[in-house]
Write a protein that holds these residues in place. Structure first.
Motif, mmCIF file in Angstrom:
data_model
loop_
_atom_site.group_PDB
_atom_site.id
_atom_site.type_symbol
_atom_site.label_atom_id
_atom_site.label_comp_id
_atom_site.label_asym_id
_atom_site.label_seq_id
_atom_site.Cartn_x
_atom_site.Cartn_y
_atom_site.Cartn_z
ATOM 1 N N THR A 65 0.826 -1.219 0.000
ATOM 2 C CA THR A 65 0.000 0.000 0.000
ATOM 3 C C THR A 65 0.857 1.265 0.000
ATOM 4 O OG1 THR A 65 -0.180 -0.132 2.417
ATOM 5 C CG2 THR A 65 -1.970 -1.101 1.116
ATOM 6 N N TRP A 67 -7.327 7.128 -1.470
ATOM 7 C CA TRP A 67 -7.726 6.438 -0.253
ATOM 8 C C TRP A 67 -6.637 5.527 0.311
ATOM 9 C CZ3 TRP A 67 -7.459 1.296 -1.478
ATOM 10 C CH2 TRP A 67 -7.637 0.948 -2.819
ATOM 11 N N ILE A 68 -5.551 5.336 -0.420
ATOM 12 C CA ILE A 68 -4.496 4.423 0.015
ATOM 13 C C ILE A 68 -3.828 4.880 1.323
ATOM 14 C CG2 ILE A 68 -2.177 3.579 -0.547
ATOM 15 C CD1 ILE A 68 -4.207 1.919 -1.861
ATOM 16 N N CYS A 100 -5.535 3.481 4.180
ATOM 17 C CA CYS A 100 -5.248 2.039 4.323
ATOM 18 C C CYS A 100 -3.924 1.832 5.050
ATOM 19 C CB CYS A 100 -5.202 1.360 2.958
ATOM 20 S SG CYS A 100 -6.781 1.272 2.110
ATOM 21 N N ASN A 101 -2.941 2.701 4.734
ATOM 22 C CA ASN A 101 -1.642 2.608 5.411
ATOM 23 C C ASN A 101 -1.803 2.739 6.925
ATOM 24 O OD1 ASN A 101 -0.415 2.449 2.906
ATOM 25 N ND2 ASN A 101 0.077 4.627 2.828
#
Length: 483
Positions: free
Chosen positions: A343, A352-353, A356-357
């Motif tokens: 990611t 949106w990554i 996620c991280n």
């Protein structure tokens, strides 16, 4: 008692690890201004990075020194007296840190961090030995798990105190650096009223009466014949063995398997990636795409998650296998690190990554807290007897502090050269350790120290019998293998 002991050990460690991140921009500015005042030129970026790395990592170097002398001091003067002695260094360090800005000396910050580290290294060893020796068998895992809880409580409070709304400001950072002196004062006032370790009094000093008095103070009035018999059994087990030094432990073939497991468990805990996130949380979350003004609050959320998960482990450690908690925890951590690397590599492709991280980092911290963070130290304490435990804890803490020192020095350069692939290094360490833990670590839950040593003896006897059978086989026989 566990909380007070932690103030001089793992709580101080956790507080210092997380608190230093909040002061990062102000200390760098202070170093630059001091340099400019002395030499009439601003410090270059490379020298500033190197000085900052030394300020971060010299805490670990001090911890290593405290760890190395812990075995000698605790055996000669006892656990309680050494903890009182170590608290004096906290008070001295607090005074030095608090006056560093007034004296316009960043060298005083280096010295203060060194003394804090020395106290934390010595205090963590004393805390681990003392708690392991005063705990009844059925509560040993729960009591030893408080080491992880207090370390995470220290990290969390360090993050809270470092917020801009409290002490994380340009004018108040000296007070933040000196605030650990309060815990040293609490230890200095309260610990003189604590009883000495019953196991230390009976096994090492031969003081049966003092041991019984200490047990009554710790556990209340009662009949502790079974506990005394266990101590006497251990004393008989080690009657021909004196208290080992670290070098003697390294040379002792009978403790070789336990020693290897100690190194594996300690190294994995340090090199799992958690400390890298805390030491350089600003840099890690900047890579994840977050604005600098929001990072302290994200880091605070990470600290609260780890604290909550370690508290869960505190109340579940006596209900689950130690082996399963370690193996499942490290399995999930390894998977999360691989996903985090992926990611991080894709964070600029999708908006949106970055979220996620952060979600993966939170999940990683929760997994670490509910498994390895709470279980590792109880297991390391349970692997050794009274004669080898001080040296084993000193060796474990030495490896821990060395690992922290190396992370503090080299992690910025690893991030610079490997970028988003930095966490694969930690995933590789966890993978190797998982295999070794699965293959060699016995279950220690609910067993006496002598019984645990018997587990290793059975393993060695099994290998010896296999070797003898192999030597006695006729030449014409066919050997059957698993393959």
């Amino acid at each position: 008692m566990s909380i007070i002991l932690g103030f001089g050990g793992t709580f101080l460690f956790g507080f210092q690890v997380s608190m230093i991140n909040s002061t990062s921009p102000y200390l760098k500015k202070f170093i630059n201004n001091t340099w400019l005042e002395r030499y009439n030129t601003p410090i270059d970026d490379q020298s500033l990075t190197l000085l900052w790395s030394f300020i971060v990592s010299i805490f670990s170097f001090g911890g290593l020194i405290g760890t190395c002398i812990s075995r000698t001091l605790t055996d000669k003067y006892g656990r309680k007296n050494c903890l009182i002695f170590s608290s004096l260094f906290t008070l001295v360090a607090a005074v030095i840190m608090g006056t560093s800005k007034m004296a316009t000396s960043f060298e005083m910050i280096l010295l203060g961090r060194l003394l804090y580290g020395f106290n934390a290294g010595l205090g963590c060893c004393i805390q681990g030995q003392y708690l392991g020796e005063i705990s009844p068998k059925h509560l040993r895992g729960l009591t030893n798990a408080t080491l992880g809880v207090l370390a995470n409580l220290g990290k969390f409070l360090g993050q809270v105190m470092g917020l801009h709304e409290l002490l994380g400001t340009e004018s108040l950072w000296p007070i933040l650096l000196a605030s650990s002196g309060a815990t040293g004062l609490v230890v200095l006032i309260t610990v003189p009223f604590f009883p000495e370790s019953p196991r230390y009094l009976l096994i090492q000093k031969g003081d049966l009466e003092g041991c019984l008095i200490s047990m009554n103070q710790l556990w209340g009035e009662g009949n502790y014949k079974a506990e005394v018999d266990d101590m006497l059994k251990e004393q008989a087990y080690m009657k021909n063995a004196k208290i080992m030094s670290v070098l003697e432990l390294l040379k002792d073939n009978s403790m070789r398997c336990q020693l290897y497991l100690l190194i594996v468990l300690g190294a994995t805990l340090t090199l799992s990636g958690v400390n890298a996130i805390y030491f350089y949380s600003f840099e890690v979350f900047q890579i994840s795409g977050f604005d600098q003004k929001h990072i302290p609050y994200v880091t605070l959320g990470v600290g609260s998650c780890e604290l909550s998960s370690v508290l869960v482990c505190l109340f579940t450690i006596e209900h689950f296998s130690r082996r399963k908690l370690l193996l499942w925890g490290y399995s999930l951590m390894m998977l999360i690190l691989v996903l985090l690397t992926a990611t991080l590599s894709l964070q600029y492709h999708f908006f949106w990554i970055p979220y996620c991280n952060v979600a993966l980092i939170f999940l990683f911290i929760i997994t670490f807290g509910t498994g390895p963070a709470g279980v590792t130290f109880p297991v390391m304490v349970e692997l050794f007897t009274q004669s080898s435990r001080p040296a084993a804890i000193a060796l474990s803490m030495s490896l821990h502090w060395t690992g922290l020192y190396l992370i503090g020095i080299f992690f910025p350069y690893v991030v610079h050269h490997l970028g988003t692939f930095s966490f694969l290094v930690f995933a590789g360490v966890i993978a190797v350790s998982w295999v070794l833990i699965f293959r060699f670590l016995p279950e220690t839950k609910g067993k006496s120290f002598v019984d645990i040593q018997g587990e290793f003896k059975h393993v060695k006897m099994g290998k010896k019998k296999d070797a003898e059978i192999g030597m006695n086989l006729p030449e014409t026989s066919t050997m059957c293998t698993k393959l």
